[in-house]
Enzyme design. Structure first.
Site, short mmCIF file in Angstrom:
data_model
loop_
_atom_site.label_atom_id
_atom_site.label_comp_id
_atom_site.label_asym_id
_atom_site.label_seq_id
_atom_site.Cartn_x
_atom_site.Cartn_y
_atom_site.Cartn_z
N ASP A 321 0.86 -1.17 0.00
CA ASP A 321 0.00 0.00 0.00
C ASP A 321 0.90 1.23 0.00
O ASP A 321 2.02 1.17 0.51
CB ASP A 321 -0.89 -0.02 1.25
CG ASP A 321 -1.88 1.13 1.25
OD1 ASP A 321 -2.53 1.35 0.23
OD2 ASP A 321 -1.99 1.80 2.29
N ASP A 515 -1.11 -0.62 6.27
CA ASP A 515 -1.20 -0.10 7.64
C ASP A 515 -2.60 0.35 8.03
O ASP A 515 -2.88 0.55 9.19
CB ASP A 515 -0.24 1.09 7.81
CG ASP A 515 -0.81 2.37 7.21
OD1 ASP A 515 -1.23 2.31 6.04
OD2 ASP A 515 -0.85 3.39 7.91
N ASP A 519 -6.90 -2.09 4.85
CA ASP A 519 -5.95 -3.10 4.37
C ASP A 519 -6.16 -4.46 5.04
O ASP A 519 -5.57 -5.45 4.61
CB ASP A 519 -4.51 -2.63 4.63
CG ASP A 519 -4.16 -1.39 3.83
OD1 ASP A 519 -4.66 -1.27 2.70
OD2 ASP A 519 -3.39 -0.56 4.34
#
Length: 621
Positions: A321, A515, A519
């Site tokens: 990400d 994080d 996610d």
């Protein structure tokens, strides 16, 4: 050194002294009564190995016959029967020395875990009715204020409401440089306050705090065994009875073939038993993984089990990400483009009101730029629209703050902004009011992380983000990932990870690094989910298999390095132990290897394997 280790060491030294005395008696008084010599060696034997015999008998009565205690008892008692008293005692002595080395190695490995466990706070100083009271951390409620003095551990997660200080975060993150904390900053439990007195408003109960979750992860890590450990457990279960049968067949076949030379063949069979003891493998392999997990924890990398430590060495695809992983998540407003007669300050005010109840970093940037506390009485029905933005009713009119997809979904006639950065569009009462440009800063080691992963042979490094295409392209070119995908909804990330699975080999693994709360589904779906724990949400940390306690993406590469080093040590021990034992077993069967060679093949190999396994604990912090 623990009391248990010291006690065992003293017993070994006492037994060794008795053994030397017996050898001297046998050498200098050869005509001494044979029963007295036997009695002296038996006394030395039980001083050294009485507990081994006791365990073997206890296990036999409980149906657990074939273990290392049984092998040692049978081999040494057999040596006494054939008159090899010195060798019988020596085998037990060196076996106990090997056991002592094992216990010492495990003790050392546990110290690295114990250092982390030392983050558990003893008490909390809570302010109640104007007075500071000392109480148990789990008795402090959310919303209460605690006082943390210099030298004390921070007992609970919260926000600093008074005072400034520096924190030692070494136990949590592996960072050697103290962290500066100002009034208004978030603070994690488990850190040590170094300088100023601070007051902290508690935001999480002790059971949900950072320190509690970390302790739980570490305590449960040993339950999730690697494929290598499971293989060795199964191997030992069948291997031990097999070698006992082979030793018995060797003795019987040899006696029959030689016409009754039972002492010689029984001696060979006993040597065969001593050599075949699988303790080098049974001890060193779990110890290697335990050491790897302990070493990683010192570097601020929490691995939830040896199965994940093993799996990450086979990673072929790393999907990351962007926000909070490669970038800092420290958003700042860099430009405002008003529309339909609005002023910049008015657009910013509307954006701040729309994001007032959001926990997203973008909301924090807008509120910080606005610089005032929104009047909550003006806001009604505020809600998050995952992957789009926020919706609220402000002064009776619908207020939408978010990305282009939100504008299109609500059929707002908006003006697209082509600036590089995260673009937040604002619409109020069905009318487009303007756009706010927000930029995020790249982490200092993001580029180095991707470079290291490429050097390790990772085939595909992919960046996933819900951010705009132009932002994603800019970050991707800076860190040099192989591919990137932008403007993704949380569900899109899961679908994309499914496609990435099809691109790796059957034995290869896919790791996802994230994080945020969005996610969590992807972290759970990946072969190895890695959460950036410093800024990470509870949901992400819970779903992940590995937690990076700092916000440094370079720790991802370090986790893979630790895994590869640990597995190299495991393979070395397997090849070394099986190779030496196999050779000496053949020599013993032909009568070339004596009981002394058998001792080396068992205890010597075990000690060398243990010392090699201890290298897994040495990790650069």
């Amino acid at each position: 050194m623990s009391k248990k280790l010291k006690k065992k060491g003293r017993k070994i030294l006492l037994g060794a002294g008795c053994y030397v005395l017996c050898i001297l008696l046998q050498h200098f008084l050869p005509h001494l009564n044979g029963n007295l010599i036997l009695g002296a060696f038996l006394a030395a034997y039980f001083v050294i190995g009485g507990d081994v015999v006791k365990k073997a008998v206890h296990n036999i009565t409980n149906g657990q016959v074939f273990d290392e205690n049984f092998l040692m008892m049978v081999a040494t008692v057999g040596a006494f029967i054939v008159g090899e008293y010195p060798e019988a005692v020596a085998v037990m002595l060196f076996y106990q020395v090997g056991e002592w080395f094992q216990d010492y190695a495990v003790s050392n490995s546990r110290k690295s875990i114990a250092a982390l466990m030392d983050i558990r706070p003893d008490c909390a100083n809570v302010i109640r009715e104007g007075e500071v009271m000392q109480t148990d951390p789990d008795e402090v409620e959310i919303g209460e204020t605690i006082v943390v003095r210099p030298g004390e551990k921070v007992p609970l997660d919260g926000i600093v409401t008074k005072g400034n200080t520096t924190l030692d975060t070494m136990a949590l993150t592996g960072e050697s440089v103290p962290r500066e904390i100002m009034c208004g900053d978030e603070i994690m439990s488990g850190c040590i306050n170094l300088s100023g007195v601070i007051e902290v408003e508690v935001k999480k109960a002790f059971g949900e705090s950072t320190v509690s979750k970390i302790l739980e992860l570490v305590e449960n890590a040993s339950e999730k065994k690697s494929e290598s450990e499971n293989f060795i457990t199964k191997f030992a279960r069948y291997y031990t009875p097999a070698v006992v049968i082979l030793a018995a067949l060797l003795a019987v076949a040899g006696i029959l073939a030689s016409g009754g030379d039972w002492a010689k063949w029984l001696y060979r069979a006993l040597s065969f038993l001593v050599i075949s003891c699988p303790c080098a493998l049974v001890i060193s392999i779990p110890l290697s993984f335990f050491g790897g997990i302990g070493g990683a924890s010192k570097a601020g990398i929490l691995i939830k089990g040896s199965n994940y430590l093993e799996a990450i060495s086979r990673v072929e695809v790393v999907a990351m990400d962007k926000t909070g992983t490669l970038t800092k998540g420290n958003f700042t407003v860099t430009e405002i483009f008003p529309a339909n007669g609005m002023q910049k300050e008015q657009v910013l005010e509307l954006a701040a009101y729309g994001e007032h109840y959001s926990s997203h970093p973008i909301a924090g940037a807008l509120l910080q730029a606005f610089g005032k506390i929104p009047d909550e009485g003006r806001i009604k029905q505020a809600s998050e629209l995952a992957g789009f933005g926020t919706k609220a009713i402000l002064d009776g009119k619908d207020l939408f703050v978010g990305n282009e997809k939100l504008m299109k979904q609500e059929k707002i006639d908006y003006e697209a902004c082509g600036e590089a950065g995260t673009i937040v569009y604002v619409a109020w009462g069905g009318v487009f009011m303007g756009a706010v440009v927000i930029e995020d800063e790249l982490k200092s080691d993001a580029k180095d992380c991707v470079s290291q992963l490429h050097k390790m042979g990772i085939k595909d490094i992919v960046m996933l983000t819900g951010d705009h295409e132009n932002v994603a392209k800019k970050v991707a070119s800076q860190v040099k990932v192989d591919r990137y995908f932008a403007e993704l909804l949380p569900g899109d990330k899961v679908d994309l990870v499914e496609k990435l699975f099809a691109e790796k080999s059957d034995k290869g693994k896919l790791a996802f690094v994230g994080d945020g709360i969005n996610d969590a589904p992807v972290l759970a779906r990946a072969d190895i989910g890695i959460a950036m724990g410093g800024l990470g949400s509870d949901a992400a940390i819970e779903a992940a298999d590995i937690v990076i306690m700092t916000d440094a993406p370079s720790k991802i590469a370090q986790a893979i390095q630790i895994s590869k080093k640990t597995l190299t040590i495991v393979k070395q021990n397997i090849v070394f132990a099986i190779g030496v034992k196999g050779l000496v077993l053949i020599l013993a069967a032909f009568g070339i290897a004596t009981m002394w060679a058998a001792v080396f093949a068992d205890v010597g190999v075990a000690v060398i394997a243990i010392l090699n396994a201890m290298r897994a604990m040495k990790v650069k912090e």
